[in-house]
Design a protein around this motif. Structure first.
Motif, PDB file in Angstrom:
ATOM      1  N   ILE A 128     -13.719 -38.865 -16.216  1.00 14.64           N
ATOM      2  CA  ILE A 128     -14.387 -38.311 -16.971  1.00 14.64           C
ATOM      3  C   ILE A 128     -14.228 -39.332 -18.363  1.00 14.64           C
ATOM      4  N   GLU A 129     -15.210 -40.235 -18.847  1.00 13.68           N
ATOM      5  CA  GLU A 129     -15.120 -41.058 -19.507  1.00 13.68           C
ATOM      6  C   GLU A 129     -16.175 -41.646 -21.388  1.00 13.68           C
ATOM      7  N   ARG A 130     -15.160 -42.450 -21.842  1.00  9.58           N
ATOM      8  CA  ARG A 130     -16.359 -42.513 -22.639  1.00  9.58           C
ATOM      9  C   ARG A 130     -17.369 -43.876 -22.273  1.00  9.58           C
ATOM     10  N   CYS A 131     -18.622 -43.735 -22.653  1.00  9.88           N
ATOM     11  CA  CYS A 131     -18.859 -45.099 -22.325  1.00  9.88           C
ATOM     12  C   CYS A 131     -19.036 -45.851 -23.294  1.00  9.88           C
ATOM     13  N   ASP A 132     -18.672 -45.557 -24.742  1.00 13.41           N
ATOM     14  CA  ASP A 132     -18.910 -46.656 -25.686  1.00 13.41           C
ATOM     15  C   ASP A 132     -16.935 -47.308 -25.309  1.00 13.41           C
ATOM     16  N   ARG A 133     -15.959 -47.078 -24.750  1.00  9.98           N
ATOM     17  CA  ARG A 133     -14.811 -47.306 -24.937  1.00  9.98           C
ATOM     18  C   ARG A 133     -14.200 -48.309 -23.386  1.00  9.98           C
ATOM     19  N   PHE A 134     -15.065 -47.377 -22.388  1.00  8.66           N
ATOM     20  CA  PHE A 134     -14.468 -47.314 -21.637  1.00  8.66           C
ATOM     21  C   PHE A 134     -14.171 -49.356 -21.170  1.00  8.66           C
ATOM     22  N   LEU A 135     -14.593 -50.204 -21.389  1.00 10.53           N
ATOM     23  CA  LEU A 135     -14.145 -51.494 -21.268  1.00 10.53           C
ATOM     24  C   LEU A 135     -12.828 -51.471 -21.914  1.00 10.53           C
ATOM     25  N   ARG A 136     -12.809 -51.068 -23.285  1.00  8.71           N
ATOM     26  CA  ARG A 136     -11.538 -51.366 -23.972  1.00  8.71           C
ATOM     27  C   ARG A 136     -10.489 -50.667 -23.595  1.00  8.71           C
ATOM     28  N   GLU A 137     -10.701 -49.493 -23.987  1.00  8.64           N
ATOM     29  CA  GLU A 137      -9.606 -48.135 -23.121  1.00  8.64           C
ATOM     30  C   GLU A 137     -10.347 -47.369 -22.137  1.00  8.64           C
ATOM     31  N   PRO A 138     -10.188 -47.723 -20.435  1.00 10.92           N
ATOM     32  CA  PRO A 138     -10.378 -47.119 -19.847  1.00 10.92           C
ATOM     33  C   PRO A 138      -9.623 -45.988 -19.187  1.00 10.92           C
ATOM     34  N   GLY A 139     -10.268 -44.833 -19.160  1.00 11.40           N
ATOM     35  CA  GLY A 139      -9.537 -43.234 -18.864  1.00 11.40           C
ATOM     36  C   GLY A 139      -8.992 -43.187 -20.846  1.00 11.40           C
ATOM     37  N   SER A 140      -9.719 -43.265 -21.187  1.00 10.27           N
ATOM     38  CA  SER A 140      -9.199 -42.676 -22.771  1.00 10.27           C
ATOM     39  C   SER A 140      -9.034 -41.197 -22.578  1.00 10.27           C
ATOM     40  N   TYR A 141      -9.321 -40.194 -21.879  1.00  8.50           N
ATOM     41  CA  TYR A 141      -9.459 -38.972 -22.178  1.00  8.50           C
ATOM     42  C   TYR A 141      -7.765 -38.661 -21.416  1.00  8.50           C
ATOM     43  N   GLY A 142      -7.210 -39.150 -20.735  1.00 14.61           N
ATOM     44  CA  GLY A 142      -5.887 -39.287 -20.813  1.00 14.61           C
ATOM     45  C   GLY A 142      -5.965 -39.015 -18.715  1.00 14.61           C
ATOM     46  N   LYS A 143      -4.613 -38.978 -18.374  1.00 12.94           N
ATOM     47  CA  LYS A 143      -4.746 -38.578 -16.471  1.00 12.94           C
ATOM     48  C   LYS A 143      -5.717 -37.140 -16.608  1.00 12.94           C
ATOM     49  N   ASP A 144      -5.481 -36.032 -16.997  1.00 12.37           N
ATOM     50  CA  ASP A 144      -5.770 -34.992 -16.836  1.00 12.37           C
ATOM     51  C   ASP A 144      -7.359 -35.043 -16.815  1.00 12.37           C
ATOM     52  N   TYR A 145      -8.411 -36.281 -16.896  1.00 15.46           N
ATOM     53  CA  TYR A 145      -9.510 -35.927 -16.676  1.00 15.46           C
ATOM     54  C   TYR A 145      -9.589 -37.350 -16.155  1.00 15.46           C
ATOM     55  N   TRP A 146      -8.449 -37.942 -15.224  1.00 13.75           N
ATOM     56  CA  TRP A 146      -8.655 -38.999 -13.912  1.00 13.75           C
ATOM     57  C   TRP A 146      -8.426 -38.035 -12.849  1.00 13.75           C
ATOM     58  N   GLY A 147      -9.175 -39.073 -11.482  1.00 10.62           N
ATOM     59  CA  GLY A 147      -9.107 -38.157 -10.164  1.00 10.62           C
ATOM     60  C   GLY A 147      -8.316 -38.975  -9.860  1.00 10.62           C
ATOM     61  N   LYS A 148      -7.262 -38.000  -8.316  1.00  6.36           N
ATOM     62  CA  LYS A 148      -6.652 -39.198  -7.752  1.00  6.36           C
ATOM     63  C   LYS A 148      -7.014 -40.576  -7.406  1.00  6.36           C
ATOM     64  N   GLY A 149      -6.357 -42.024  -7.399  1.00 10.47           N
ATOM     65  CA  GLY A 149      -7.250 -42.581  -6.942  1.00 10.47           C
ATOM     66  C   GLY A 149      -7.973 -43.380  -5.290  1.00 10.47           C
ATOM     67  N   THR A 150      -8.791 -44.423  -4.907  1.00 10.50           N
ATOM     68  CA  THR A 150      -8.331 -44.224  -3.629  1.00 10.50           C
ATOM     69  C   THR A 150      -8.456 -45.871  -3.353  1.00 10.50           C
ATOM     70  N   LEU A 151      -7.816 -46.315  -2.063  1.00  6.85           N
ATOM     71  CA  LEU A 151      -7.573 -47.608  -2.394  1.00  6.85           C
ATOM     72  C   LEU A 151      -8.517 -48.334  -1.399  1.00  6.85           C
ATOM     73  N   VAL A 152      -8.746 -49.355  -2.752  1.00 11.05           N
ATOM     74  CA  VAL A 152      -9.806 -50.495  -1.969  1.00 11.05           C
ATOM     75  C   VAL A 152      -8.885 -52.175  -1.194  1.00 11.05           C
ATOM     76  N   THR A 153      -8.744 -52.334  -0.232  1.00 13.31           N
ATOM     77  CA  THR A 153      -8.383 -53.717   0.356  1.00 13.31           C
ATOM     78  C   THR A 153     -10.109 -54.610   0.923  1.00 13.31           C
ATOM     79  N   VAL A 154      -9.759 -55.560   0.174  1.00 12.71           N
ATOM     80  CA  VAL A 154     -10.964 -56.397  -0.041  1.00 12.71           C
ATOM     81  C   VAL A 154     -10.013 -57.890   1.138  1.00 12.71           C
ATOM     82  N   SER A 155     -10.889 -58.152   1.906  1.00  9.91           N
ATOM     83  CA  SER A 155      -9.722 -59.019   3.299  1.00  9.91           C
ATOM     84  C   SER A 155     -10.665 -60.559   2.542  1.00  9.91           C
ATOM     85  N   SER A 156      -9.616 -61.409   2.636  1.00  8.21           N
ATOM     86  CA  SER A 156     -10.380 -62.820   2.685  1.00  8.21           C
ATOM     87  C   SER A 156     -10.972 -63.395   4.171  1.00  8.21           C
TER      88      SER A 156
END
Length: 125
Positions: free
Chosen positions: A97-125
């Motif tokens: 859950i995000e604030r679109c006016d702040r997501f660039l300088r402070e991503p996830g500004s609502y705090g960890k209660d409003y993040w999901g568990k992440g998913t890993l992306v690996t890009v090979s060269s």
């Protein structure tokens, strides 16, 4: 709030992935949502944000033109379509859950209660 990101994996440079973020136990209809990522040893990086109505989107310069955010209110799900992936895109990706006016300088500004568990992306060269 429970947000679960999925769709990560291993992909070759130039490839594509679509991440999904399903919300449960919480109606996200009235909230903007976004994606950010965090690579090992680096700060969180805000990537994209979509407003509550789903008609306005925002992107970091690093992903503009390659990533597309969208949302399906019926499914209570937000997506991140990632094309032309580069090794530098390797990270754990989170939806929030995000604030679109702040997501660039402070991503996830609502705090960890409003993040999901992440998913890993690996890009090979």
């Amino acid at each position: 709030v429970q947000l679960q990101a999925s769709g990560g994996g291993l992909v070759q440079a130039g490839g594509s992935l679509r991440l999904s973020c399903a919300a449960s136990g919480f109606n996200v209809d009235h909230y903007a949502e976004g994606w950010f990522r965090q690579a090992p040893g680096k700060e969180r990086e805000g990537l994209s944000c979509i407003n509550a109505d789903g008609d306005t989107t925002y992107y970091a310069d690093s992903v503009k033109g390659r990533f597309t955010i969208s949302r399906d209110k019926v499914k209570n799900t937000v997506y991140l379509q990632m094309n032309s992936l580069e090794p530098e895109d390797t990270a754990v990706y989170y939806c929030a859950i995000e604030r679109c006016d702040r997501f660039l300088r402070e991503p996830g500004s609502y705090g960890k209660d409003y993040w999901g568990k992440g998913t890993l992306v690996t890009v090979s060269s």
